[in-house]
Design a protein around this motif. Structure first.
Motif, short mmCIF file in Angstrom:
data_model
loop_
_atom_site.label_atom_id
_atom_site.label_comp_id
_atom_site.label_asym_id
_atom_site.label_seq_id
_atom_site.Cartn_x
_atom_site.Cartn_y
_atom_site.Cartn_z
N LEU A 145 0.85 -1.19 -0.19
CA LEU A 145 0.06 -0.07 0.02
C LEU A 145 0.84 1.18 -0.02
O LEU A 145 0.50 2.07 -0.59
N ALA A 146 1.91 1.30 0.64
CA ALA A 146 2.75 2.38 0.95
C ALA A 146 3.64 2.55 -0.51
O ALA A 146 3.81 3.70 -0.86
N ALA A 147 3.91 1.60 -1.05
CA ALA A 147 4.47 1.63 -2.57
C ALA A 147 3.53 2.18 -3.50
O ALA A 147 3.77 2.88 -4.35
N VAL A 148 2.36 1.64 -3.52
CA VAL A 148 1.19 2.31 -4.52
C VAL A 148 1.10 3.82 -4.14
O VAL A 148 0.87 4.40 -5.13
N THR A 149 1.27 4.19 -3.01
CA THR A 149 0.97 5.61 -2.46
C THR A 149 2.27 6.51 -3.13
O THR A 149 1.88 7.62 -3.81
N ALA A 150 3.38 6.00 -2.98
CA ALA A 150 4.52 6.45 -3.49
C ALA A 150 4.41 6.79 -4.82
O ALA A 150 5.04 7.64 -5.65
N LEU A 151 4.31 5.67 -5.69
CA LEU A 151 4.08 5.57 -7.11
C LEU A 151 2.93 6.76 -7.48
O LEU A 151 3.12 7.55 -8.59
N PHE A 152 2.14 6.85 -6.85
CA PHE A 152 0.66 7.79 -7.18
C PHE A 152 1.46 9.38 -6.95
O PHE A 152 1.31 9.99 -7.87
N ILE A 153 2.17 9.52 -5.90
CA ILE A 153 2.70 10.99 -5.64
C ILE A 153 3.68 11.00 -7.01
O ILE A 153 3.62 12.16 -7.47
N GLY A 154 4.49 10.15 -7.22
CA GLY A 154 5.64 10.42 -8.28
C GLY A 154 4.81 10.68 -9.73
O GLY A 154 5.26 11.52 -10.48
N TYR A 155 3.62 9.78 -10.07
CA TYR A 155 2.93 10.03 -11.20
C TYR A 155 2.14 11.52 -11.41
O TYR A 155 2.28 12.07 -12.12
N TRP A 156 1.66 11.62 -10.08
CA TRP A 156 0.85 12.85 -10.06
C TRP A 156 1.41 14.11 -9.99
O TRP A 156 1.13 15.39 -10.72
N GLN A 157 2.67 14.40 -9.47
CA GLN A 157 3.49 15.47 -9.37
C GLN A 157 3.56 16.26 -10.63
O GLN A 157 3.64 17.52 -10.57
N PRO A 158 4.24 15.70 -11.69
CA PRO A 158 4.40 16.20 -12.73
C PRO A 158 3.15 17.13 -13.44
O PRO A 158 3.24 18.08 -14.03
N HIS A 159 1.91 16.33 -13.18
CA HIS A 159 0.64 16.98 -13.66
C HIS A 159 0.45 18.09 -12.69
O HIS A 159 -0.16 19.40 -13.28
N ARG A 160 0.34 18.04 -11.63
CA ARG A 160 0.22 19.13 -10.70
C ARG A 160 1.01 20.24 -10.44
O ARG A 160 0.84 21.28 -10.05
N GLY A 161 2.38 19.65 -10.79
CA GLY A 161 3.43 20.81 -10.57
C GLY A 161 3.92 21.47 -11.69
O GLY A 161 5.13 22.25 -11.82
N ARG A 162 3.34 21.40 -12.86
CA ARG A 162 3.67 22.32 -13.97
C ARG A 162 3.68 23.57 -13.91
O ARG A 162 2.78 24.14 -13.25
N VAL A 163 4.75 24.27 -14.11
CA VAL A 163 4.86 25.72 -13.54
C VAL A 163 4.05 26.76 -13.89
O VAL A 163 3.47 27.48 -13.37
N ASP A 164 3.71 26.51 -15.44
CA ASP A 164 2.57 27.48 -15.91
C ASP A 164 1.19 27.08 -15.30
O ASP A 164 0.44 28.24 -15.02
N LYS A 165 0.76 25.88 -14.66
CA LYS A 165 -0.23 25.55 -14.11
C LYS A 165 -0.17 26.21 -12.65
O LYS A 165 -1.43 26.90 -12.13
N LEU A 166 0.90 26.04 -12.08
CA LEU A 166 0.99 26.77 -10.58
C LEU A 166 0.73 28.13 -10.72
O LEU A 166 0.15 28.74 -10.05
N TYR A 167 1.38 29.05 -11.80
CA TYR A 167 1.19 30.26 -11.73
C TYR A 167 -0.12 30.78 -12.22
O TYR A 167 -0.86 31.51 -11.60
N ALA A 168 -0.90 29.81 -12.83
CA ALA A 168 -2.25 30.15 -13.41
C ALA A 168 -3.30 29.99 -12.29
O ALA A 168 -4.30 30.61 -12.05
N ALA A 169 -2.89 29.00 -11.39
CA ALA A 169 -3.89 28.68 -10.34
C ALA A 169 -3.83 29.44 -9.00
O ALA A 169 -4.77 29.68 -8.21
N GLY A 170 -2.59 29.98 -8.74
CA GLY A 170 -2.28 30.92 -7.86
C GLY A 170 -2.84 32.07 -7.76
O GLY A 170 -3.23 32.87 -8.70
N GLU A 171 -2.93 32.80 -6.35
CA GLU A 171 -3.68 34.27 -6.28
C GLU A 171 -2.52 34.99 -6.26
O GLU A 171 -1.46 34.96 -5.52
N LEU A 172 -2.43 36.27 -6.83
CA LEU A 172 -1.34 37.28 -6.83
C LEU A 172 -1.37 38.04 -5.38
O LEU A 172 -2.46 38.52 -5.07
#
Length: 222
Positions: free
Chosen positions: A61-88
């Protein structure tokens, strides 16, 4: 929520944006942990004892969680997406050292369905601020970003909010100046008047200092 749109320079961001670097390290850690946990699962299955099977399930279960974090971070952490979603938001340099500077930022921790804003002071230690003079009081427009692995909210407030400078997303000084001008002067003044609170914010367990709404300027009471 006050947004700020601009064309993000991805090459520049990859070189200087410390949030992007953090998310990259988190992804590497997640995949490394998944491999180690997977090896642990294989070993526990090989042992073939009742207790080892229970541990194997927990490791899996811990391995699956770690894999999910590794897979999800590139989609969540795209720099243009971070700037677009944030509040000035406004941030100012509160302290400088040989290794960088400390930013004091004013952020709204209230969730979208909360009645009125809940302003707080947060700090961020940065190694570089391209496009800015690293001196106390320097105005650094930024956007809010949530990058922690802790739960996202407690009650009506976001638990972990930090400030990501606009200067980490562009080399264009005109864009930085435009972002600076879109932030109300009363917000800049509030930060400048409270620079001495940066040490208190850094020392707080929650790494933030909630401000009393009754002590805020009328423009910020919502």
């Amino acid at each position: 929520m006050r947004r700020f749109e601009f064309a993000v320079d991805r090459d520049h961001a990859r070189a200087v944006n410390e949030v992007v670097a953090y998310l990259r390290r988190l992804r590497i850690w997640a995949y490394t942990a998944a491999v180690v946990l997977g090896l642990g699962v294989a070993f526990l299955v090989w042992v073939n004892h009742p207790w080892s099977w229970l541990l194997a399930v927990a490791f899996l279960l811990a391995a699956v969680t770690a894999l999910f974090i590794g897979y999800w971070q590139p989609h969540r952490g795209r720099v243009d997406k971070l700037y677009a979603a944030g509040e000035l938001v406004p941030a100012v340099v509160s302290e400088t050292t040989r290794h960088g500077a400390t930013l004091l930022a004013l952020v709204d921790l209230a969730k979208p369905d909360t009645d009125g804003p809940r302003y707080a002071l947060v700090t961020r230690t940065v190694r570089s601020l391209p496009g800015h003079r690293t001196r106390a009081g320097e105005r650094v427009p930024a956007v809010t970003v949530r990058t922690g692995t802790a739960p996202n909210s407690v009650g009506d407030l976001w638990q972990s909010v930090s400030a990501m400078p606009i200067a980490w997303g562009t080399r264009d000084l005109n864009i930085i100046e435009r972002a600076r001008e879109e932030i109300h002067e009363v917000e800049w003044k509030l930060l400048t008047d409270n620079l001495d609170l940066a040490a208190k914010v850094r020392g707080a367990d929650s790494k933030r200092l909630l401000l009393d709404p009754q002590q805020l300027p009328d423009e910020l009471r919502g």
